[in-house]
Design a protein around this motif. Structure first.
Motif, PDB file in Angstrom:
ATOM      1  N   GLN A 292      59.974 -55.843  57.215  1.00 15.10           N
ATOM      2  CA  GLN A 292      60.124 -54.433  56.877  1.00 15.10           C
ATOM      3  C   GLN A 292      60.970 -53.717  57.926  1.00 15.10           C
ATOM      4  O   GLN A 292      61.837 -52.927  57.601  1.00 15.10           O
ATOM      5  N   ASN A 293      60.691 -54.038  59.194  1.00 11.09           N
ATOM      6  CA  ASN A 293      61.452 -53.413  60.272  1.00 11.09           C
ATOM      7  C   ASN A 293      62.928 -53.749  60.166  1.00 11.09           C
ATOM      8  O   ASN A 293      63.788 -52.890  60.313  1.00 11.09           O
ATOM      9  N   GLN A 294      63.184 -55.032  59.899  1.00 13.63           N
ATOM     10  CA  GLN A 294      64.570 -55.469  59.830  1.00 13.63           C
ATOM     11  C   GLN A 294      65.289 -54.742  58.706  1.00 13.63           C
ATOM     12  O   GLN A 294      66.408 -54.287  58.855  1.00 13.63           O
ATOM     13  N   ARG A 295      64.603 -54.609  57.573  1.00 13.37           N
ATOM     14  CA  ARG A 295      65.225 -53.936  56.437  1.00 13.37           C
ATOM     15  C   ARG A 295      65.485 -52.475  56.746  1.00 13.37           C
ATOM     16  O   ARG A 295      66.503 -51.925  56.357  1.00 13.37           O
ATOM     17  N   LYS A 296      64.551 -51.880  57.437  1.00 14.21           N
ATOM     18  CA  LYS A 296      64.716 -50.468  57.787  1.00 14.21           C
ATOM     19  C   LYS A 296      65.955 -50.304  58.672  1.00 14.21           C
ATOM     20  O   LYS A 296      66.752 -49.389  58.492  1.00 14.21           O
ATOM     21  N   VAL A 370      71.388 -40.132  62.192  1.00 14.13           N
ATOM     22  CA  VAL A 370      72.441 -39.773  63.144  1.00 14.13           C
ATOM     23  C   VAL A 370      71.900 -38.778  64.175  1.00 14.13           C
ATOM     24  O   VAL A 370      72.185 -38.878  65.365  1.00 14.13           O
ATOM     25  N   ARG A 371      71.072 -37.848  63.685  1.00 12.20           N
ATOM     26  CA  ARG A 371      70.510 -36.848  64.590  1.00 12.20           C
ATOM     27  C   ARG A 371      69.658 -37.522  65.665  1.00 12.20           C
ATOM     28  O   ARG A 371      69.795 -37.251  66.856  1.00 12.20           O
ATOM     29  N   LEU A 372      68.799 -38.443  65.233  1.00 13.18           N
ATOM     30  CA  LEU A 372      67.935 -39.120  66.210  1.00 13.18           C
ATOM     31  C   LEU A 372      68.763 -39.894  67.225  1.00 13.18           C
ATOM     32  O   LEU A 372      68.483 -39.870  68.421  1.00 13.18           O
ATOM     33  N   HIS A 373      69.780 -40.574  66.726  1.00  8.72           N
ATOM     34  CA  HIS A 373      70.627 -41.347  67.617  1.00  8.72           C
ATOM     35  C   HIS A 373      71.246 -40.426  68.680  1.00  8.72           C
ATOM     36  O   HIS A 373      71.197 -40.705  69.872  1.00  8.72           O
ATOM     37  N   ALA A 395      70.287 -46.189  72.472  1.00  5.07           N
ATOM     38  CA  ALA A 395      69.976 -45.346  71.334  1.00  5.07           C
ATOM     39  C   ALA A 395      69.989 -46.151  70.048  1.00  5.07           C
ATOM     40  O   ALA A 395      69.287 -45.848  69.091  1.00  5.07           O
ATOM     41  N   GLU A 396      70.772 -47.201  70.040  1.00  4.02           N
ATOM     42  CA  GLU A 396      70.942 -48.003  68.841  1.00  4.02           C
ATOM     43  C   GLU A 396      69.611 -48.536  68.310  1.00  4.02           C
ATOM     44  O   GLU A 396      69.385 -48.584  67.128  1.00  4.02           O
ATOM     45  N   SER A 397      68.725 -48.956  69.194  1.00  8.05           N
ATOM     46  CA  SER A 397      67.460 -49.507  68.703  1.00  8.05           C
ATOM     47  C   SER A 397      66.394 -48.431  68.546  1.00  8.05           C
ATOM     48  O   SER A 397      65.569 -48.495  67.652  1.00  8.05           O
ATOM     49  N   ILE A 398      66.422 -47.442  69.441  1.00  7.61           N
ATOM     50  CA  ILE A 398      65.342 -46.460  69.453  1.00  7.61           C
ATOM     51  C   ILE A 398      65.355 -45.569  68.214  1.00  7.61           C
ATOM     52  O   ILE A 398      64.320 -45.191  67.690  1.00  7.61           O
ATOM     53  N   GLU A 399      66.538 -45.272  67.715  1.00  8.59           N
ATOM     54  CA  GLU A 399      66.635 -44.321  66.606  1.00  8.59           C
ATOM     55  C   GLU A 399      65.814 -44.759  65.393  1.00  8.59           C
ATOM     56  O   GLU A 399      65.375 -43.935  64.612  1.00  8.59           O
ATOM     57  N   HIS A 400      65.626 -46.078  65.236  1.00 14.59           N
ATOM     58  CA  HIS A 400      64.870 -46.554  64.076  1.00 14.59           C
ATOM     59  C   HIS A 400      63.366 -46.411  64.277  1.00 14.59           C
ATOM     60  O   HIS A 400      62.583 -46.655  63.392  1.00 14.59           O
ATOM     61  N   LEU A 401      63.004 -46.050  65.460  1.00 11.87           N
ATOM     62  CA  LEU A 401      61.606 -46.115  65.865  1.00 11.87           C
ATOM     63  C   LEU A 401      60.979 -44.732  65.941  1.00 11.87           C
ATOM     64  O   LEU A 401      59.784 -44.554  65.766  1.00 11.87           O
ATOM     65  N   ILE A 402      61.821 -43.736  66.213  1.00 15.29           N
ATOM     66  CA  ILE A 402      61.300 -42.399  66.520  1.00 15.29           C
ATOM     67  C   ILE A 402      60.616 -41.782  65.305  1.00 15.29           C
ATOM     68  O   ILE A 402      61.190 -41.710  64.225  1.00 15.29           O
ATOM     69  N   GLU A 405      56.953 -36.823  64.873  1.00 17.08           N
ATOM     70  CA  GLU A 405      56.298 -36.123  65.990  1.00 17.08           C
ATOM     71  C   GLU A 405      57.136 -36.230  67.262  1.00 17.08           C
ATOM     72  O   GLU A 405      57.332 -35.253  67.980  1.00 17.08           O
ATOM     73  N   VAL A 406      57.622 -37.449  67.500  1.00 19.93           N
ATOM     74  CA  VAL A 406      58.436 -37.650  68.702  1.00 19.93           C
ATOM     75  C   VAL A 406      59.721 -36.843  68.587  1.00 19.93           C
ATOM     76  O   VAL A 406      60.200 -36.268  69.564  1.00 19.93           O
ATOM     77  N   GLU A 407      60.250 -36.796  67.367  1.00 20.36           N
ATOM     78  CA  GLU A 407      61.480 -36.031  67.169  1.00 20.36           C
ATOM     79  C   GLU A 407      61.252 -34.567  67.551  1.00 20.36           C
ATOM     80  O   GLU A 407      62.062 -33.956  68.249  1.00 20.36           O
ATOM     81  N   LYS A 408      60.131 -34.047  67.099  1.00 17.21           N
ATOM     82  CA  LYS A 408      59.817 -32.654  67.401  1.00 17.21           C
ATOM     83  C   LYS A 408      59.773 -32.436  68.912  1.00 17.21           C
ATOM     84  O   LYS A 408      60.325 -31.464  69.438  1.00 17.21           O
ATOM     85  N   GLU A 409      59.124 -33.382  69.578  1.00  9.65           N
ATOM     86  CA  GLU A 409      58.999 -33.267  71.028  1.00  9.65           C
ATOM     87  C   GLU A 409      60.369 -33.333  71.704  1.00  9.65           C
ATOM     88  O   GLU A 409      60.662 -32.566  72.615  1.00  9.65           O
ATOM     89  N   LEU A 410      61.180 -34.262  71.200  1.00  5.12           N
ATOM     90  CA  LEU A 410      62.531 -34.402  71.752  1.00  5.12           C
ATOM     91  C   LEU A 410      63.295 -33.095  71.610  1.00  5.12           C
ATOM     92  O   LEU A 410      63.951 -32.634  72.549  1.00  5.12           O
ATOM     93  N   LEU A 411      63.197 -32.521  70.404  1.00  3.11           N
ATOM     94  CA  LEU A 411      63.935 -31.282  70.147  1.00  3.11           C
ATOM     95  C   LEU A 411      63.494 -30.189  71.099  1.00  3.11           C
ATOM     96  O   LEU A 411      64.298 -29.447  71.646  1.00  3.11           O
ATOM     97  N   ARG A 412      62.183 -30.107  71.303  1.00  2.00           N
ATOM     98  CA  ARG A 412      61.670 -29.059  72.175  1.00  2.00           C
ATOM     99  C   ARG A 412      62.133 -29.295  73.603  1.00  2.00           C
ATOM    100  O   ARG A 412      62.618 -28.406  74.289  1.00  2.00           O
ATOM    101  N   GLU A 413      62.022 -30.548  73.996  1.00  2.00           N
ATOM    102  CA  GLU A 413      62.390 -30.928  75.354  1.00  2.00           C
ATOM    103  C   GLU A 413      63.856 -30.616  75.627  1.00  2.00           C
ATOM    104  O   GLU A 413      64.228 -30.141  76.698  1.00  2.00           O
ATOM    105  N   LEU A 414      64.712 -30.879  74.624  1.00  2.00           N
ATOM    106  CA  LEU A 414      66.156 -30.712  74.814  1.00  2.00           C
ATOM    107  C   LEU A 414      66.614 -29.329  74.376  1.00  2.00           C
ATOM    108  O   LEU A 414      67.800 -29.014  74.446  1.00  2.00           O
ATOM    109  N   ASP A 415      65.675 -28.537  73.871  1.00  2.00           N
ATOM    110  CA  ASP A 415      65.971 -27.164  73.457  1.00  2.00           C
ATOM    111  C   ASP A 415      67.038 -27.085  72.362  1.00  2.00           C
ATOM    112  O   ASP A 415      68.026 -26.378  72.479  1.00  2.00           O
ATOM    113  N   TYR A 416      66.808 -27.836  71.299  1.00  2.00           N
ATOM    114  CA  TYR A 416      67.656 -27.800  70.098  1.00  2.00           C
ATOM    115  C   TYR A 416      69.149 -27.798  70.415  1.00  2.00           C
ATOM    116  O   TYR A 416      69.862 -26.831  70.171  1.00  2.00           O
TER     117      TYR A 416
END
Ligand SMILES: Nc1ncnc2c1ncn2[C@@H]1O[C@H](COP(=O)(O)OP(=O)(O)O)[C@@H](O)[C@H]1O
Ligand SMILES: [Mg+2]
Lengths: 430, 277
Positions: A292-296, A370-373, A395-402, A405-416
């Motif tokens: 499943q991960n590979q397909r994703k 693309v945004r997560l990457h 970033a290439e591997s992490i983007e598939h994982l985020i 919730e983590v995205e929200k945190e990232l956005l807050r941390e980086l201030d949109y």
């Protein structure tokens, strides 16, 4: 065939007795074994089982008969001596605990075999079949044996029921048990005594060599399927019962055949099945997840490539040819096929005479990837002070994982943020 | 006698010496902490902080010396004392759920052969609510994050409804939300007049959290009100000179990713402002 029917119909009272006895003692060994397993004392259980042999042989030597209570007494004494010896060795030497276990096992077992051999050459009238203590023979048990072992097995189960919550706590966090003032010393003696007894009652039907399997294998098997102690105990009991049934059946069909190996065969089969089929931790479940991960990953890479294609063309129009789609990143044909099929199935992509376009859902998904990457690249460059050329692979591997919730945190941390470190715009939901 | 009892400090440690394999880990420790205090046990790694707590809780026999809690032997006041061990001290793969672990706070020698009462259940639920893990009540404990696991342990301690709480590094490896939740709880406990004694490794925040401090380095370096304990001289003695610490910090920064640290520093300023009360 007749024998099979005989056995399965349970008409014969001796069959009933043998089956009931073996099943009961298998259940109690399996349940007691769960606690040994959870205390990470599997090896001790094995050593203990082997160490009962000299006690059993001694009991026979002194009494000249196979009285079950005397055998149990001998086994108890022998088992306690073995446990004490292990503890002493660990306390007073610098030997690793496995070493002390192995030492005790071999010394006690060796002595037991010695005694057994002596008995077979010089013992009294009833010495025939003493080797059944090694590998077990369920069918050879008399009703007095069965009553005795069955009774002890019952008592063990009742004890576990009575002290269930304290035993659970003691195995999970002995310090807490001690801190709140529970009698931890007594609990430890109780657990040890129960392990000795559960092993001892199986000596005749399973044998000392393989008794540890009946103690530990059901626990390990049950653990694959359960996340609660209660469920684990129940499943281990079930596994033990099935194995006991199988063992006594085999013993009944072929009385010359030792029972222990058969019980172990059944247990091993159950364990093997569990290793493959168990949810979450089983091999198949893992393989499925990996697939499943590979397909994703393939799917999302395809989406990202499409988005890059769109950016290249500055969205003149949304329909891309395949070369345009793969301009920035060429995927091998099989990956493209798999990915495309998945996008199709999700209705994320449309095709019209050799050109492709993302549907609204597909486009949103592509934007997300693309945004997560880009967010992650920005995070890496800001917080790890990595050079721009080091950013992409991470970033290439992490983007598939985020996750969202983590995205929200990232956005807050980086201030949109508006742009990634390479000054590409970060796409938000439009 | 009774007047004496009223004045009894929450914790007294008298001439305590403890060893592992004859290696002294605590050497003649002697101090006391007043009731209602929020005390930090501080000192570098391996200075014997955990060992001190284990001795106080009777999990280890000291080679010499003794401990009094509320002026009494531990055996007499066990129900008044609860202990939150280091998170790594148990196997988080053990087959129990969150609520089962918290329920262990209600076990005790008087409850052998008995199921927990409805009243116990209420207390357990409230403890989970106060630590914010009620929604996770039925999860298996291996599915929790480090911070959530720490909260489970704290909830178990709350369920004991004790007077004195001993905690071993509750802030290690927890997220910002858990840190804040724990800090709030500490404030609450203090307001109720409970005594909290906590092993803590971060000097930066010690000033802000605690009113009493115990500084260890195998021997006792200093004990008392936090302002008097945490001065340069004492710290120098405990940490063996500044350069040592600096080089250690340098190693740490190299080993670990330091975004976590940066974030932590920023958030830790918060309690400093609200410290006045
Ligand atoms: N079970 C043990 N056996 C032997 N030595 C130990 C044991 N536990 C701790 N120690 C040693 O005792 C010292 C103090 O340990 P500890 O009390 O855990 O320190 P701290 O909690 O302050 O980091 C350390 O040097 C450690 O190596
Ligand atoms: Mg420690």
């Amino acid at each position: 065939m007749e024998k099979v029917i005989d056995f399965l119909s349970f008409q014969d009272p001796t069959v009933r007795l043998v089956v009931a006895g073996t099943v009961l003692l298998s259940i109690s060994a399996a349940v007691v074994g769960c606690f040994a397993y959870l205390r990470k004392r599997a090896l001790v259980g094995d050593a203990l089982a082997h160490s009962l042999l000299p006690g059993v042989a001694m009991a026979f030597l002194f009494s000249g008969q196979k009285d079950p209570w005397l055998l149990l007494l001998g086994a108890m004494i022998s088992g306690w001596l073995a446990l004490g010896a292990m503890e002493l060795i660990q306390q007073h030497t610098k030997l690793a605990s496995e070493t002390s276990i192995a030492l005790v096992l071999s010394v006690f077992f060796g002595f037991g075999v010695l005694l057994l051999t002596y008995l077979q050459h010089h013992g009294g009238g009833d010495q025939a079949g003493l080797d059944q203590f090694l590998f077990g023979n369920a069918a050879s048990m008399r009703s007095s044996d069965l009553y005795a072992y069955g009774l002890v097995g019952m008592v063990l189960l009742v004890m576990i029921g009575a002290f269930y919550k304290e035993l659970k706590l003691y195995c999970f966090d002995p310090d807490h048990a001690e801190a709140i003032g529970l009698p931890t010393r007594i609990l430890r003696y109780l657990l040890n005594t129960m392990t000795v007894l559960a092993t001892a009652i199986g000596i005749q039907s399973v044998g000392v060599v393989l008794m540890a399997a009946l103690l530990i294998t059901p626990a390990a098997t049950a653990r694959f399927w359960s996340y609660r102690l209660r469920t684990m105990l129940f499943l281990a009991a079930l596994g033990g019962a099935v194995a006991g049934l199988g063992g006594s059946f085999a013993s009944y069909l072929a009385p010359a055949m030792p029972t222990g190996p058969w019980i172990v065969m059944v247990l091993s089969f159950l364990a093997l099945v569990s290793i493959f089929l168990a949810p979450r931790v089983g091999i198949f479940a893992r393989m499925w997840r990996q697939r499943q991960n590979q397909r994703k990953i393939i799917r999302e890479n395809l989406l990202k490539a499409f988005y890059h294609g769109l950016e290249n063309k500055e969205a003149q129009h949304a329909w891309l040819s395949r070369p345009e789609w793969q301009e920035q990143r060429h995927l091998p044909e099989w990956e493209w096929q798999i990915g495309f099929r998945q996008l199709r199935r999700r209705r994320w992509v449309l095709r019209r005479s050799g050109r492709y376009r993302l549907t609204e859902r597909g486009l949103a998904e592509a934007r997300r990837v693309v945004r997560l990457h880009r967010l992650w690249e920005l995070y890496l460059s800001r917080y790890l002070a990595l050079g721009k050329d080091h950013l992409h692979p991470g970033a290439e591997s992490i983007e598939h994982l985020i996750t969202p919730e983590v995205e929200k945190e990232l956005l807050r941390e980086l201030d949109y943020p508006e742009q990634d470190p390479h000054r590409s715009p970060i796409p938000y939901k439009s | 006698m009774s007047a004496n009892k009223e004045a009894a400090p929450a914790l007294e440690v008298h001439n305590l010496t403890a060893t592992y394999d004859r290696q002294p880990v605590l050497w003649d420790i002697d101090f006391s902490l007043p009731e209602g205090s929020l005390a930090g046990i501080l000192g570098p790694n391996g200075s014997g902080k955990t060992t001190l707590l284990r001795n106080i809780m009777g999990l280890m026999q000291p080679d010499s010396g003794y401990v009094r809690l509320l002026g009494q032997d531990l055996a007499k006041v066990r129900a008044q004392v609860s202990y939150v061990p280091q998170r790594e001290s148990v196997d988080w793969n053990f087959p129990v759920s969150v609520s089962e672990v918290v329920a262990m706070g209600r076990y005790g020698p008087g409850k052998l052969l008995r199921r927990l009462r409805r009243q116990d259940r209420d207390i357990i639920e409230e403890a989970m609510e106060r630590t914010g893990i009620l929604p996770l009540a039925h999860r298996h404990i291996s599915q929790l994050s480090g911070g959530q696991q720490q909260r489970v342990f704290i909830a178990r301690a709350l369920a004991q409804q004790a007077q004195i709480y001993l905690m071993d590094e509750p802030f290690v490896g927890v997220d910002a939300a858990t840190e804040e939740a724990i800090l709030n709880l500490l404030g609450e406990m203090k307001n109720r007049g409970h005594t909290v004694i906590m092993v803590h490794h971060d000097l930066q925040t010690a000033q802000d959290f605690f009113d009493q401090a115990v500084l260890l380095q195998t021997r006792l370096v200093a004990a008392g009100p936090v302002e008097t304990v945490l001065n340069k001289e004492n710290l120098q003695q405990a940490y063996g000179g500044r350069l040592n610490v600096l080089s250690k910090v340098g190693q740490l920064a190299a080993e670990k990713q330091f975004p976590l640290r940066e974030k932590a520093f920023r958030e830790r300023k918060k309690p400093a402002h609200g410290e006045s009360d």
